[in-house]
Design a protein around this motif. Structure first.
Motif, short mmCIF file in Angstrom:
data_model
loop_
_atom_site.label_atom_id
_atom_site.label_comp_id
_atom_site.label_asym_id
_atom_site.label_seq_id
_atom_site.Cartn_x
_atom_site.Cartn_y
_atom_site.Cartn_z
N SER A 1 0.86 -1.18 0.00
CA SER A 1 0.00 0.00 0.00
C SER A 1 0.90 1.23 0.00
O SER A 1 1.17 1.84 1.03
CB SER A 1 -0.92 -0.01 1.23
OG SER A 1 -1.82 1.06 1.18
N GLY A 2 1.39 1.52 -1.16
CA GLY A 2 2.25 2.69 -1.31
C GLY A 2 1.42 3.95 -1.44
O GLY A 2 0.19 3.93 -1.36
N PRO A 3 2.06 5.06 -1.62
CA PRO A 3 1.32 6.32 -1.76
C PRO A 3 0.47 6.30 -3.03
O PRO A 3 0.91 5.87 -4.09
CB PRO A 3 2.42 7.38 -1.84
CG PRO A 3 3.64 6.63 -2.31
CD PRO A 3 3.51 5.25 -1.73
N LEU A 4 -0.77 6.72 -2.88
CA LEU A 4 -1.67 6.79 -4.03
C LEU A 4 -1.58 8.18 -4.63
O LEU A 4 -1.94 9.16 -3.99
CB LEU A 4 -3.11 6.49 -3.59
CG LEU A 4 -4.18 6.65 -4.67
CD1 LEU A 4 -3.90 5.75 -5.87
CD2 LEU A 4 -5.56 6.37 -4.09
N ARG A 5 -1.10 8.23 -5.85
CA ARG A 5 -0.98 9.51 -6.56
C ARG A 5 -1.98 9.53 -7.71
O ARG A 5 -1.70 9.07 -8.82
CB ARG A 5 0.44 9.70 -7.08
CG ARG A 5 1.49 9.78 -5.96
CD ARG A 5 2.88 10.12 -6.51
NE ARG A 5 3.84 10.30 -5.44
CZ ARG A 5 4.58 9.32 -4.92
NH1 ARG A 5 4.45 8.08 -5.38
NH2 ARG A 5 5.44 9.57 -3.94
N LEU A 6 -3.14 10.06 -7.41
CA LEU A 6 -4.18 10.13 -8.42
C LEU A 6 -3.84 11.19 -9.45
O LEU A 6 -3.18 12.18 -9.14
CB LEU A 6 -5.53 10.43 -7.77
CG LEU A 6 -6.12 9.34 -6.89
CD1 LEU A 6 -7.38 9.83 -6.18
CD2 LEU A 6 -6.44 8.09 -7.72
N PRO A 7 -4.30 11.02 -10.68
CA PRO A 7 -4.00 12.01 -11.72
C PRO A 7 -4.68 13.35 -11.41
O PRO A 7 -5.67 13.42 -10.68
CB PRO A 7 -4.58 11.37 -12.99
CG PRO A 7 -5.61 10.40 -12.49
CD PRO A 7 -5.10 9.89 -11.18
N ARG A 8 -4.12 14.40 -12.01
CA ARG A 8 -4.66 15.75 -11.80
C ARG A 8 -4.88 16.43 -13.14
O ARG A 8 -4.17 16.16 -14.11
CB ARG A 8 -3.69 16.59 -10.95
CG ARG A 8 -3.59 16.11 -9.50
CD ARG A 8 -2.49 16.85 -8.73
NE ARG A 8 -2.54 16.51 -7.31
CZ ARG A 8 -2.83 17.36 -6.34
NH1 ARG A 8 -3.08 18.64 -6.64
NH2 ARG A 8 -2.88 16.98 -5.09
N TRP A 9 -5.84 17.32 -13.15
CA TRP A 9 -6.16 18.07 -14.36
C TRP A 9 -6.35 19.54 -14.00
O TRP A 9 -6.55 19.90 -12.83
CB TRP A 9 -7.43 17.52 -15.00
CG TRP A 9 -7.31 16.11 -15.49
CD1 TRP A 9 -6.91 15.70 -16.72
CD2 TRP A 9 -7.59 14.91 -14.76
NE1 TRP A 9 -6.92 14.33 -16.81
CE2 TRP A 9 -7.33 13.81 -15.62
CE3 TRP A 9 -8.02 14.65 -13.44
CZ2 TRP A 9 -7.50 12.49 -15.21
CZ3 TRP A 9 -8.20 13.33 -13.04
CH2 TRP A 9 -7.94 12.28 -13.92
N VAL B 1 -13.65 20.11 -16.23
CA VAL B 1 -13.25 19.81 -14.86
C VAL B 1 -13.83 20.89 -13.95
O VAL B 1 -13.51 22.07 -14.08
CB VAL B 1 -11.72 19.75 -14.73
CG1 VAL B 1 -11.31 19.59 -13.27
CG2 VAL B 1 -11.16 18.61 -15.58
N LEU B 2 -14.69 20.47 -13.03
CA LEU B 2 -15.36 21.42 -12.12
C LEU B 2 -14.67 21.53 -10.77
O LEU B 2 -14.66 22.60 -10.15
CB LEU B 2 -16.81 20.98 -11.88
CG LEU B 2 -17.77 20.95 -13.06
CD1 LEU B 2 -19.14 20.46 -12.59
CD2 LEU B 2 -17.89 22.34 -13.68
N TYR B 3 -14.13 20.41 -10.32
CA TYR B 3 -13.62 20.34 -8.95
C TYR B 3 -12.09 20.33 -8.94
O TYR B 3 -11.43 19.92 -9.90
CB TYR B 3 -14.13 19.08 -8.27
CG TYR B 3 -15.64 19.00 -8.16
CD1 TYR B 3 -16.32 19.80 -7.25
CD2 TYR B 3 -16.37 18.14 -8.98
CE1 TYR B 3 -17.71 19.72 -7.15
CE2 TYR B 3 -17.75 18.06 -8.89
CZ TYR B 3 -18.41 18.86 -7.97
OH TYR B 3 -19.78 18.79 -7.87
N GLY B 4 -11.54 20.74 -7.82
CA GLY B 4 -10.10 20.70 -7.64
C GLY B 4 -9.62 19.30 -7.28
O GLY B 4 -10.40 18.45 -6.87
#
Length: 615
Positions: free
Chosen positions: A291-299, A468-471
């Motif tokens: 369970s490493g760090p989860l780095r979700l994509p960003r836009w 993309v609406l949210y941060g």
């Protein structure tokens, strides 16, 4: 155990099946009696299982696909010492673990719920896939099927997939007893007919007298020594074997024997043989999940991104962070975007091709072995797999299902490709979670959240790009919602999800310019629904207008209605939904024709406001 005692064990299993059904006053003893010798030989000589450690990584896996033969399974459990005679006779009674069809919710030795015929082998394929490709353990998967269920197409989806994956750790034992529920089966006792079919899919086959314990023993040994192929053992048996008045006779399916005491006497009376099931070999325990760090994509804010793209990127990131996450797809990975996971984690990606029943069944099998599966296809095509989803819920299996290309907003492909029933379908599943994101960051966050939920989790994604609406740091708790427009003067509330959120926002801006303020709620969690936010909006604005790219039955509108079914006053509720059969048109034309675009929302609001004023 020598042959004489194997024969006696088979008789004991028959007697105990008769006793259990007689005590319950219902059940399927004759279907149990036909397969008794098959199970006796399997448990006494070939199955490797530690009943005290059902999670032992080396345990073989036994799936009773003909789940109605549960008396036989429970009789075998008694012979193995897992249950006692007192519990055996609680069969089918209130509070008993021994249900009419076995489920893993009640019994730790049951791999999957069965009873909807044609599902045991497909799930067994999923378990065997886990053993061969992920666990890399020596356990075998044994599936006991009835001959009637071989009429199900799902069996042959499984047969082809097992052959393609060369699952030589999988053996199906077919109890060819000739009789179905209402009479003879299609092929009767023609073992060659079944053999030809399995052979055509690339299986090794063995035809055997299912009441000759030594022949059955040799067949099991042959299956275990066959490399590169799954094995089908086709066993000729007699329904009701051993009792003259019921043996091989029609009209007795699903009924206790007419004279249980006489039948027990004819079978040689009650016995109490014990079988020492072989313990599994030492096997490595599944490594702790990384369970490493989860780095979700960003836009970037305002960037145009399809939620299906966000799903694929987020799933790949989740797979990097967690070793237990696996992905499956039905040959549409380039569209669902599951291909992003496949490219980064090919060892944990499973292509099931155009076989949606096997898609979900494989996911269930992988979940049985401790994985967190994400199974994706077009939302419209998941209807084919609904029974597998339903039975997965009966099993208590944790499976994530993702339906892309939802709604009329997909555009020109037309109605055959449009999922406009999927929300209703998944909302109706017991214990399910249903999520419908409207932008990329919301999608990514919900993908991550799904992995830690229980039961069936459904995520609906869209084909077209949306802003993309949210941060990237916004939180989206399951069971929540987002209020995107709000003021003390709001005349009503527009409730939307997915693509209609953007239409609702456009309508709200246009209405505000005309002096009509409206509240807008993004109801991304369709089940469970955010009751408190909806109730507050109803109290403050007096009217809720739901807008959904889905049929009106069972979707967003019905989810909103359920927030008010506790006896409190119900607000005025109006629904915009897909009510006509669409054709081919552009996405913009489709949503306009369905009456769910910004123009239609604004027009509906204006009519509602005028109506409120006139009253």
């Amino acid at each position: 155990m020598d042959s004489a005692r194997l024969i006696e064990l088979g008789q004991q299993l028959r007697v105990d099946s008769v006793r259990a059904a007689a005590a319950a006053g219902s059940g399927h003893p004759t279907s149990s009696m036909s397969a008794a010798d098959l199970v006796a030989v399997l448990f006494a000589r070939h199955l490797r299982y530690d009943f005290e450690r059902p999670d032992h990584p080396g345990n073989d896996r036994f799936v009773l696909s003909k789940g109605h033969a549960s008396p036989l399974l429970y009789a075998a459990y008694k012979a193995a010492g897992a249950i006692d005679d007192e519990e055996l006779l609680t069969y089918r009674t209130l509070g008993s673990r021994l249900e009419g069809h076995p489920t893993p919710r009640r019994l730790p030795w049951v791999e999957t719920a069965t009873g909807s015929l044609g599902q045991g082998l497909p799930v067994g394929v999923g378990i065997a896939l886990a053993g061969k490709r992920l666990d890399r353990s020596g356990y075998r998967v044994w599936v006991l099927c009835g001959d009637s269920e071989l009429a199900e197409g799902s069996v042959w989806e499984a047969a082809e997939h097992a052959a393609y994956e060369e699952l030589d750790n999988l053996t199906v034992i077919v109890d060819v007893n000739r009789l179905g529920q209402r009479g003879p089966t299609r092929h009767g006792h023609d073992l060659h007919a079944y053999a030809r079919r399995f052979q055509a899919f690339g299986w090794h086959t063995v035809e055997v007298d299912g009441h000759d314990v030594e022949a059955v023993d040799r067949a099991y040994g042959e299956a275990a020594s066959t490399a590169g192929q799954s094995t089908a053992i086709l066993a000729r048996t007699l329904k009701g074997k051993g009792v003259r008045d019921v043996q091989d006779r029609e009209g007795l399916h699903g009924k206790p024997l007419p004279d249980a005491d006489a039948a027990i006497a004819e079978l040689g009376g009650v016995r109490d043989l014990r079988v020492e099931v072989r313990r599994p070999s030492a096997a490595r325990i599944m490594p702790a999940v990384r369970s490493g760090p989860l780095r979700l994509p960003r836009w970037e804010s305002g960037e145009e991104v399809a939620t299906r793209d966000a799903y694929g990127r987020a799933l790949a990131a989740l797979g990097t962070a967690r070793d237990d996450v696996v992905a499956l797809d039905g040959e549409v990975g380039d569209s669902t975007r599951a291909e992003f996971f496949a490219k980064e984690h090919p060892d944990r990606f499973f292509e099931t091709y155009i076989a949606e029943q096997q898609l979900v069944a494989s996911a269930v099998g992988l979940a049985v072995r401790g994985r967190v599966p994400f199974a994706s296809s077009f939302a419209a095509f998941l209807t084919r797999a609904h029974d597998f989803v339903r039975m997965a819920a009966v099993s208590g299996a944790g499976v994530n299902v993702v339906g892309s290309h939802a709604g009329v907003a997909i555009g020109e492909d037309g109605p055959s490709q449009m999922g406009v029933e999927d929300l209703a379908m998944f909302r109706a599943v017991h214990g399910s979670t249903v999520l419908y994101p409207c932008d990329a960051h919301q999608t990514a966050a919900l993908v991550a959240a799904m992995a830690d939920l229980d039961g069936i989790r459904y995520l609906r994604t869209s084909r077209g790009k949306t802003p993309v609406l949210y941060g990237p740091d916004e939180e989206f708790p399951v069971g929540g919602s987002k209020v995107l427009r709000s003021s003390p003067d709001d005349r009503l509330t527009v409730v939307a999800a997915g693509v209609t959120v953007h239409e609702a926002l456009k309508a709200a801006d246009a209405l505000a310019a005309d002096g009509i303020p409206v509240r807008v709620i993004d109801l991304y969690s369709v089940k469970p629904v955010d009751r408190e936010t909806l109730r507050t909006a109803a109290e403050q604005t007096g009217c809720l207008l739901t807008v959904e790219d889905h049929h009106p039955e069972g979707g967003l509108g019905d989810a909103v209605v359920e927030a008010f079914l506790d006896g409190r006053p119900t607000p005025r509720l109006v629904r915009l939904a897909v009510r006509d059969m669409p054709g081919s048109a552009t996405p913009a034309e489709q949503v306009h024709a369905a009456g769910i675009d910004a123009e239609s929302v604004a027009a509906a609001v204006q009519l509602l406001v005028e109506s409120a004023v006139l009253r």
